[in-house]
Write a protein that holds these residues in place. Structure first.
Motif, PDB file in Angstrom:
ATOM      1  N   SER A  80       0.849  -1.185   0.000  1.00 30.30           N
ATOM      2  CA  SER A  80       0.000   0.000   0.000  1.00 30.30           C
ATOM      3  C   SER A  80       0.886   1.236   0.000  1.00 30.30           C
ATOM      4  O   SER A  80       1.804   1.350   0.814  1.00 30.30           O
ATOM      5  CB  SER A  80      -0.904  -0.013   1.230  1.00 30.30           C
ATOM      6  N   VAL A  81       0.615   2.129  -0.932  1.00 30.95           N
ATOM      7  CA  VAL A  81       1.375   3.367  -1.059  1.00 30.95           C
ATOM      8  C   VAL A  81       0.376   4.518  -0.984  1.00 30.95           C
ATOM      9  O   VAL A  81      -0.691   4.465  -1.599  1.00 30.95           O
ATOM     10  CB  VAL A  81       2.140   3.413  -2.403  1.00 30.95           C
ATOM     11  N   SER A  82       0.712   5.541  -0.251  1.00 35.62           N
ATOM     12  CA  SER A  82      -0.184   6.684  -0.132  1.00 35.62           C
ATOM     13  C   SER A  82      -0.307   7.406  -1.467  1.00 35.62           C
ATOM     14  O   SER A  82       0.694   7.745  -2.093  1.00 35.62           O
ATOM     15  CB  SER A  82       0.329   7.665   0.919  1.00 35.62           C
ATOM     16  N   GLY A  83      -1.535   7.630  -1.873  1.00 32.65           N
ATOM     17  CA  GLY A  83      -1.796   8.426  -3.061  1.00 32.65           C
ATOM     18  C   GLY A  83      -2.025   9.887  -2.717  1.00 32.65           C
ATOM     19  O   GLY A  83      -2.377  10.686  -3.568  1.00 32.65           O
ATOM     20  N   GLU A  84      -1.835  10.225  -1.453  1.00 27.53           N
ATOM     21  CA  GLU A  84      -2.044  11.599  -0.980  1.00 27.53           C
ATOM     22  C   GLU A  84      -0.811  12.471  -1.231  1.00 27.53           C
ATOM     23  O   GLU A  84      -0.906  13.682  -1.249  1.00 27.53           O
ATOM     24  CB  GLU A  84      -2.354  11.598   0.521  1.00 27.53           C
ATOM     25  N   ALA A  85       0.346  11.831  -1.395  1.00 21.31           N
ATOM     26  CA  ALA A  85       1.598  12.564  -1.547  1.00 21.31           C
ATOM     27  C   ALA A  85       1.724  13.132  -2.962  1.00 21.31           C
ATOM     28  O   ALA A  85       0.911  12.853  -3.844  1.00 21.31           O
ATOM     29  CB  ALA A  85       2.772  11.640  -1.238  1.00 21.31           C
ATOM     30  N   SER A  86       2.776  13.877  -3.172  1.00 25.59           N
ATOM     31  CA  SER A  86       3.051  14.411  -4.501  1.00 25.59           C
ATOM     32  C   SER A  86       3.342  13.258  -5.461  1.00 25.59           C
ATOM     33  O   SER A  86       3.650  12.141  -5.038  1.00 25.59           O
ATOM     34  CB  SER A  86       4.267  15.348  -4.457  1.00 25.59           C
ATOM     35  N   ILE A  87       3.276  13.553  -6.735  1.00 26.17           N
ATOM     36  CA  ILE A  87       3.580  12.540  -7.749  1.00 26.17           C
ATOM     37  C   ILE A  87       5.002  12.015  -7.542  1.00 26.17           C
ATOM     38  O   ILE A  87       5.238  10.804  -7.601  1.00 26.17           O
ATOM     39  CB  ILE A  87       3.402  13.117  -9.170  1.00 26.17           C
ATOM     40  N   GLU A  88       5.932  12.898  -7.263  1.00 24.65           N
ATOM     41  CA  GLU A  88       7.333  12.506  -7.091  1.00 24.65           C
ATOM     42  C   GLU A  88       7.511  11.573  -5.884  1.00 24.65           C
ATOM     43  O   GLU A  88       8.225  10.574  -5.972  1.00 24.65           O
ATOM     44  CB  GLU A  88       8.224  13.747  -6.942  1.00 24.65           C
ATOM     45  N   ARG A  89       6.871  11.905  -4.774  1.00 27.46           N
ATOM     46  CA  ARG A  89       7.000  11.059  -3.570  1.00 27.46           C
ATOM     47  C   ARG A  89       6.301   9.722  -3.773  1.00 27.46           C
ATOM     48  O   ARG A  89       6.786   8.691  -3.325  1.00 27.46           O
ATOM     49  CB  ARG A  89       6.438  11.785  -2.355  1.00 27.46           C
ATOM     50  N   THR A  90       5.175   9.743  -4.460  1.00 24.55           N
ATOM     51  CA  THR A  90       4.452   8.502  -4.732  1.00 24.55           C
ATOM     52  C   THR A  90       5.281   7.610  -5.644  1.00 24.55           C
ATOM     53  O   THR A  90       5.425   6.403  -5.400  1.00 24.55           O
ATOM     54  CB  THR A  90       3.077   8.806  -5.357  1.00 24.55           C
ATOM     55  N   GLU A  91       5.854   8.202  -6.673  1.00 24.39           N
ATOM     56  CA  GLU A  91       6.710   7.441  -7.592  1.00 24.39           C
ATOM     57  C   GLU A  91       7.895   6.844  -6.849  1.00 24.39           C
ATOM     58  O   GLU A  91       8.236   5.668  -7.047  1.00 24.39           O
ATOM     59  CB  GLU A  91       7.210   8.348  -8.718  1.00 24.39           C
ATOM     60  N   ALA A  92       8.522   7.612  -5.974  1.00 20.88           N
ATOM     61  CA  ALA A  92       9.677   7.118  -5.218  1.00 20.88           C
ATOM     62  C   ALA A  92       9.278   5.948  -4.319  1.00 20.88           C
ATOM     63  O   ALA A  92      10.021   4.958  -4.211  1.00 20.88           O
ATOM     64  CB  ALA A  92      10.289   8.243  -4.393  1.00 20.88           C
ATOM     65  N   ALA A  93       8.114   6.039  -3.693  1.00 19.72           N
ATOM     66  CA  ALA A  93       7.654   4.958  -2.819  1.00 19.72           C
ATOM     67  C   ALA A  93       7.390   3.680  -3.619  1.00 19.72           C
ATOM     68  O   ALA A  93       7.761   2.582  -3.192  1.00 19.72           O
ATOM     69  CB  ALA A  93       6.397   5.386  -2.071  1.00 19.72           C
ATOM     70  N   ILE A  94       6.768   3.835  -4.781  1.00 22.52           N
ATOM     71  CA  ILE A  94       6.507   2.671  -5.638  1.00 22.52           C
ATOM     72  C   ILE A  94       7.825   2.066  -6.103  1.00 22.52           C
ATOM     73  O   ILE A  94       8.030   0.850  -6.043  1.00 22.52           O
ATOM     74  CB  ILE A  94       5.624   3.057  -6.841  1.00 22.52           C
ATOM     75  N   TRP A  95       8.735   2.898  -6.553  1.00 24.35           N
ATOM     76  CA  TRP A  95      10.023   2.417  -7.056  1.00 24.35           C
ATOM     77  C   TRP A  95      10.794   1.669  -5.974  1.00 24.35           C
ATOM     78  O   TRP A  95      11.453   0.670  -6.242  1.00 24.35           O
ATOM     79  CB  TRP A  95      10.827   3.583  -7.608  1.00 24.35           C
ATOM     80  N   GLU A  96      10.684   2.117  -4.735  1.00 28.52           N
ATOM     81  CA  GLU A  96      11.351   1.440  -3.621  1.00 28.52           C
ATOM     82  C   GLU A  96      10.851  -0.008  -3.500  1.00 28.52           C
ATOM     83  O   GLU A  96      11.645  -0.933  -3.323  1.00 28.52           O
ATOM     84  CB  GLU A  96      11.063   2.209  -2.331  1.00 28.52           C
ATOM     85  N   HIS A  97       9.541  -0.205  -3.631  1.00 25.20           N
ATOM     86  CA  HIS A  97       8.977  -1.556  -3.555  1.00 25.20           C
ATOM     87  C   HIS A  97       9.395  -2.411  -4.758  1.00 25.20           C
ATOM     88  O   HIS A  97       9.682  -3.598  -4.611  1.00 25.20           O
ATOM     89  CB  HIS A  97       7.449  -1.496  -3.457  1.00 25.20           C
ATOM     90  N   VAL A  98       9.435  -1.792  -5.924  1.00 22.64           N
ATOM     91  CA  VAL A  98       9.851  -2.532  -7.127  1.00 22.64           C
ATOM     92  C   VAL A  98      11.313  -2.948  -7.012  1.00 22.64           C
ATOM     93  O   VAL A  98      11.670  -4.091  -7.318  1.00 22.64           O
ATOM     94  CB  VAL A  98       9.598  -1.695  -8.402  1.00 22.64           C
ATOM     95  N   GLN A  99      12.154  -2.039  -6.559  1.00 22.12           N
ATOM     96  CA  GLN A  99      13.571  -2.368  -6.387  1.00 22.12           C
ATOM     97  C   GLN A  99      13.762  -3.486  -5.367  1.00 22.12           C
ATOM     98  O   GLN A  99      14.608  -4.365  -5.565  1.00 22.12           O
ATOM     99  CB  GLN A  99      14.360  -1.129  -5.963  1.00 22.12           C
TER     100      GLN A  99
END
Length: 109
Positions: A80-99
């Motif tokens: 689960s990733v917060s969709g409340e954050a900025s696009i950049e922070r959301t992208e970084a959180a998703i990328w962290e899980h993918v990595q």
């Protein structure tokens, strides 16, 4: 996840699970969590016509069903990733899980 969440609003969840049973499980499901009212505000900000599912009530129902579906062990891993954050922070959180997933499989990105 979306097939299970949306289709099971009008049909029994277990039936929808059975119908989707031959679909390959995802290696990683990313659930963007956002308050239904906030999501509605974003839709309004982007302009254009609202679709039938872009109401607070419908979004709340979908969110509750997603919560249920995401807890199922048969859907594969869910983060689960917060969709409340900025696009950049959301992208970084998703990328962290993918990595993390790729690293666990010996793949570098």
């Amino acid at each position: 996840l979306s097939s299970l969440a949306y289709q099971s609003l009008n049909s029994p969840l277990e039936w929808i699970v059975t119908l989707n049973g031959r679909a390959p499980r995802a290696d990683l499901n990313v659930f963007l969590h956002i308050d239904a009212h906030r999501a509605g505000q974003r839709v309004a900000q982007r302009g254009g016509e609202n679709e039938r599912f872009e109401t607070d009530d419908f979004q709340r129902r979908v969110a509750l069903r997603y919560d249920e579906v995401c807890r199922r062990p048969d859907v594969g891993p869910v983060v689960s990733v917060s969709g409340e954050a900025s696009i950049e922070r959301t992208e970084a959180a998703i990328w962290e899980h993918v990595q993390a997933l790729l690293g666990a499989r010996g793949v570098t990105a």
